[in-house]
Design a protein around this motif. Structure first.
Motif, short mmCIF file in Angstrom:
data_model
loop_
_atom_site.label_atom_id
_atom_site.label_comp_id
_atom_site.label_asym_id
_atom_site.label_seq_id
_atom_site.Cartn_x
_atom_site.Cartn_y
_atom_site.Cartn_z
N LEU A 114 3.62 -39.04 -10.60
CA LEU A 114 3.71 -37.63 -10.25
C LEU A 114 2.58 -37.32 -9.28
O LEU A 114 1.46 -37.84 -9.45
CB LEU A 114 3.56 -36.78 -11.52
CG LEU A 114 3.92 -35.29 -11.46
CD1 LEU A 114 5.41 -35.08 -11.15
CD2 LEU A 114 3.58 -34.62 -12.79
N PHE A 115 2.85 -36.52 -8.25
CA PHE A 115 1.77 -36.12 -7.35
C PHE A 115 1.69 -34.60 -7.24
O PHE A 115 2.49 -33.89 -7.84
CB PHE A 115 1.90 -36.79 -5.97
CG PHE A 115 3.22 -36.58 -5.25
CD1 PHE A 115 4.19 -37.57 -5.28
CD2 PHE A 115 3.48 -35.44 -4.51
CE1 PHE A 115 5.39 -37.41 -4.59
CE2 PHE A 115 4.67 -35.27 -3.83
CZ PHE A 115 5.64 -36.27 -3.87
N GLU A 116 0.70 -34.11 -6.46
CA GLU A 116 0.32 -32.69 -6.37
C GLU A 116 -0.47 -32.30 -7.62
O GLU A 116 0.07 -32.15 -8.71
CB GLU A 116 1.53 -31.77 -6.19
CG GLU A 116 2.07 -31.75 -4.77
CD GLU A 116 1.08 -31.25 -3.73
OE1 GLU A 116 0.14 -30.50 -4.08
OE2 GLU A 116 1.22 -31.64 -2.54
N ARG A 152 -1.77 -29.63 -8.84
CA ARG A 152 -1.42 -28.46 -9.66
C ARG A 152 -0.15 -28.73 -10.47
O ARG A 152 -0.01 -28.22 -11.59
CB ARG A 152 -1.28 -27.21 -8.78
CG ARG A 152 -2.60 -26.80 -8.10
CD ARG A 152 -2.41 -25.67 -7.09
NE ARG A 152 -3.59 -25.50 -6.24
CZ ARG A 152 -3.87 -26.23 -5.18
NH1 ARG A 152 -3.05 -27.19 -4.80
NH2 ARG A 152 -4.97 -26.00 -4.47
N ALA A 153 0.75 -29.55 -9.93
CA ALA A 153 1.95 -29.94 -10.68
C ALA A 153 1.57 -30.85 -11.84
O ALA A 153 2.08 -30.70 -12.96
CB ALA A 153 2.94 -30.65 -9.76
N ARG A 177 -0.14 -28.75 -14.53
CA ARG A 177 0.85 -27.97 -15.30
C ARG A 177 1.58 -28.89 -16.28
O ARG A 177 1.80 -28.53 -17.44
CB ARG A 177 1.89 -27.34 -14.36
CG ARG A 177 1.43 -26.10 -13.61
CD ARG A 177 2.59 -25.55 -12.78
NE ARG A 177 2.26 -24.34 -12.06
CZ ARG A 177 1.89 -24.32 -10.79
NH1 ARG A 177 1.80 -25.44 -10.08
NH2 ARG A 177 1.62 -23.16 -10.19
N TYR A 178 1.96 -30.08 -15.82
CA TYR A 178 2.72 -31.01 -16.66
C TYR A 178 1.94 -31.35 -17.93
O TYR A 178 2.46 -31.25 -19.04
CB TYR A 178 3.06 -32.27 -15.87
CG TYR A 178 3.66 -33.38 -16.68
CD1 TYR A 178 2.99 -34.58 -16.88
CD2 TYR A 178 4.91 -33.22 -17.29
CE1 TYR A 178 3.55 -35.60 -17.65
CE2 TYR A 178 5.47 -34.23 -18.06
CZ TYR A 178 4.78 -35.42 -18.23
OH TYR A 178 5.33 -36.41 -18.99
N GLU A 193 1.33 -28.37 -20.33
CA GLU A 193 2.51 -28.07 -21.13
C GLU A 193 2.77 -29.15 -22.16
O GLU A 193 3.06 -28.86 -23.33
CB GLU A 193 3.75 -27.95 -20.24
CG GLU A 193 3.85 -26.62 -19.55
CD GLU A 193 5.23 -26.31 -19.00
OE1 GLU A 193 5.34 -25.33 -18.26
OE2 GLU A 193 6.20 -27.05 -19.33
#
Lengths: 218, 215
Positions: free
Chosen positions: B63-65, B67-68, B71-72, B75
């Motif tokens: 997964l990249f970014e 802020r993503a 968030r992942y 959560e």
């Protein structure tokens, strides 16, 4: 039944239209509240109370006022998870993570060059601001690099985050629409096989067609 | 299997590191030298096609970014460590609002200052003082709005520390470090108190200590 939610700002604004597309996908009734930007209404105290940066859109429902179009979209999708297009912002953690990844890619990599080009090509001429040729050239190059990456991604994926149309794709609609119409940048998209397929598919969604109609009538 | 975070010496990966520490999630880091162009190596571009950091590898999952990624994990581990997302849909809405403000309004000018003042010279570039002044002005206007917000609210999204505040840590640390513009924070009473609060969290102190990078 709740009163329609309120969206402040003109549909011509790319950020406002991002929220409108989301509301239409989710079948959430809304009321558009005009903000006369030509008269500087967005910088006046009454508006700054709801959006302190003096930008559009702002959003209000019975429990909250929010700003930032991508935050508004996420909120709408969470609050109305059971309505309309449910795969727009999936509740499956891995699918959602992929949506967030490409939504952030839009916000951090696609938006800067595309919004600069939209301003230079679509809006500057309308308000008699001289176009900056150097900025246009630089951002055309940046956009080109991003579209190469998108073309590679869309070779193995129907939409950015996976098999379904999601918020990640939706977020690209506003700037791209102006780029391929009044911005005369259609070739950047049509010359890339997968980007071309993707753009044709997402821009022909009923929700986006309705937004474009709203932009024409205001 | 422990999640791997690439590029810990740089700013954006630290957004992920501090989030994982707040959530009590174990991780490993994989160094990457951007000056040497390691982010442009074909094997790296397979993981992160934009050639940026961070990217995470969690087994086969990437997964990249930042802020993503944040968030992942915020959560996924909602019920352990610090709750970074608020307790209601409305609180989450405000967290998202201020996280987007950080991403769209705070990040561009501060990132520009960092690139020009800290990283540019490493590539033999001298910054244009006029452009520095422009970015400083833009950042100042954003901080004025933060100052007003933080006069009514202890943290950005409300009375709770959230992902929105956390997201400001990595690049603001440069501001008070090598960028040498700490006065932008200190001249604003509420922003100053907020910065002291969030930057003295044990999670952030650990990140700065273990991966000082170019701070």
């Amino acid at each position: 039944m709740a009163a329609p939610v309120k969206v402040y700002g003109p549909p011509l604004s790319t950020a406002v239209s991002r929220v409108l597309a989301c509301l239409l996908e989710k079948d959430v009734e809304f009321q558009l509240v005009p903000v006369n930007m030509a008269k500087g209404e967005h910088k006046k105290p009454d508006y700054l109370k709801i959006q302190p940066f003096g930008q559009v859109p702002a959003f209000q429902d019975e429990s909250i006022t929010i700003f930032e179009s991508r935050a508004i979209c996420r909120y709408i999708c969470e609050k109305h998870a059971d309505k309309g297009n449910k795969s727009l912002y999936s509740t499956n953690p891995l699918v959602k993570a992929s949506i967030e990844q490409w939504l952030e890619a839009e916000g951090q990599s696609y938006n800067p060059p595309s919004s600069t080009l939209v301003f230079q090509l679509a809006f500057a001429p309308r308000v008699n601001i001289k176009q900056d040729e150097a900025q246009i050239k630089l951002n055309d190059q940046k956009l080109s690099k991003v579209l190469d990456i998108y073309d590679q991604r869309l070779e193995s994926s129907r939409f950015l985050a996976g098999d379904e149309f999601t918020l990640a794709d939706l977020s690209h609609l506003p700037n791209t629409h102006y780029l391929v119409t009044v911005g005369n940048r259609g070739e950047a998209f049509s010359s890339r096989k997968n980007v071309d397929r993707w753009w044709n598919e997402i821009s022909s969604r009923d929700s986006w067609k309705k937004v474009v109609e709203m932009q024409k009538s205001k | 299997m422990v999640v791997k975070v690439f590029g810990p010496d740089y700013g954006n990966p630290k957004r992920v590191l501090v989030c994982l520490i707040e959530k009590g999630v174990e991780f490993e880091t994989v160094p990457l030298d951007i000056l040497k162009g390691e982010n442009r190596a074909p094997e790296f571009l397979k993981l992160q096609p934009f050639g940026s950091v961070p990217v995470i590898q969690d087994g086969d999952y990437t997964l990249f970014e930042s802020r993503a990624i944040a968030r992942y994990y915020a959560e996924k581990y909602k019920h352990q460590g610090t709750d970074l997302l608020g307790k209601t849909i409305e609180e989450r809405g405000l967290v998202e609002q201020w996280l987007e403000v950080e991403a769209q309004s705070y990040n561009p000018p501060i990132n520009d200052l960092i690139l020009k003042i800290v990283f540019g010279p490493l590539r033999g570039l001298t910054p244009d003082p006029k452009l520095i002044e422009e970015s400083e002005e833009k950042l100042g206007k954003v901080l004025d709005i933060y100052e007003e917000r933080l006069s009514k609210s202890k943290y950005l999204a409300g009375d709770f520390f959230s992902l929105a505040d956390l997201s400001h840590l990595p690049l603001t640390q440069y501001l008070v470090g090598k960028v040498e513009k700490e006065y932008l924070i200190r001249d604003r009473k509420n922003a100053s108190a907020w910065w002291d609060d969030i930057s003295s969290r044990p999670s952030w102190k650990k990140v700065v200590e273990l991966w000082p990078g170019l701070y």
